[in-house]
Scaffold this active site. Sequence first.
Site, PDB file in Angstrom:
ATOM      1  NE  ARG A  70      66.371  96.150  22.095  1.00  0.00           N
ATOM      2  CZ  ARG A  70      65.203  96.397  21.530  1.00  0.00           C
ATOM      3  NH1 ARG A  70      64.429  97.366  22.015  1.00  0.00           N
ATOM      4  NH2 ARG A  70      64.791  95.680  20.502  1.00  0.00           N
TER       5      ARG A  70
ATOM      6  CG  ASP B 279      67.130 100.850  31.193  1.00  0.00           C
ATOM      7  OD1 ASP B 279      66.725 100.473  30.077  1.00  0.00           O
ATOM      8  OD2 ASP B 279      66.548 100.579  32.260  1.00  0.00           O
TER       9      ASP B 279
ATOM     10  NE  ARG C 165      66.969 102.950  36.628  1.00  0.00           N
ATOM     11  CZ  ARG C 165      66.895 104.000  35.789  1.00  0.00           C
ATOM     12  NH1 ARG C 165      66.986 103.818  34.477  1.00  0.00           N
ATOM     13  NH2 ARG C 165      66.724 105.212  36.276  1.00  0.00           N
TER      14      ARG C 165
END
Length: 270
Positions: free
Chosen positions: A50, A52, A197
């Site tokens: 998945r 973001d 991130r």
Amino acid sequence: MTRIALGVQFDGSAFSGWQSQTHGRTVQDELERALCEFARTPVNTIVAGRTDTGVHGLGQVVHFDTDLERTDASWIRGTNAFLPKSIAVQWAKPMPDEFHARFSAFERTYYYVLYVNPVRSPMLDGRVGWSHAPLDVDAMRAAAVHLIGEHDFSAFRSSQCQAKTPVKQMYAIDVRKQGDFVHFRFRANAFLHHMVRNLMGCLVYVGRGRHPAQWLADVLASGDRDCAAPTFMPDGLYLAQVGYPEQFAVPAPQTGSVPWSTIWTELAPN
């Protein structure tokens, strides 16, 4: 029943991430809607990883099971006919029943592209991260060394992360400068929610001289998210490739579709 795998590329700028949600437009929703239109029956996909909100995909992989008999080319052209311009199926391939887009994967590779210039570029909006301050690339490389190996990455884990364990194996982090761009490659067996991130936020702090390279080792050892830098912008982050056992012969992603493909080709795993 046949298991079909698809390679998917997408510009994540306009999407609320990959996973289907009650509210918000997602890549999964658009892909499954297109598959349903083409197949004339509901199709539920399983994804390799998945992504973001705002994160892009060059080498995303999904699979689904179907009773329909279609050629590989038909799955590609037929699904793409119903997809928005920001999403495209790159390849389709029948797979054995033991193939699983998520659980068969042993490695994920992410790239981050960072534009370093006092002035932001509107031509790169949504496609790359931006730092207005100059960065010390050598310091970032030195800091990244502390992350290689098997570690508890809790300090870089989102509070919303649903992973069963924060322990991941980081195989490599490459940092290379090319003109006004700094390119990062992260290879690991798996990643936590917001992990790349959050790592980028810390590497940029080091690059700007706010902390020495050793600081990243201290943050890692703390296991405390509050000790790390803020989560960095998603714009320059790309799920580049998912690694699978050779027996499945999963096609390589078509990274040549992006302007900075030369440096990415050089950074591709051997």
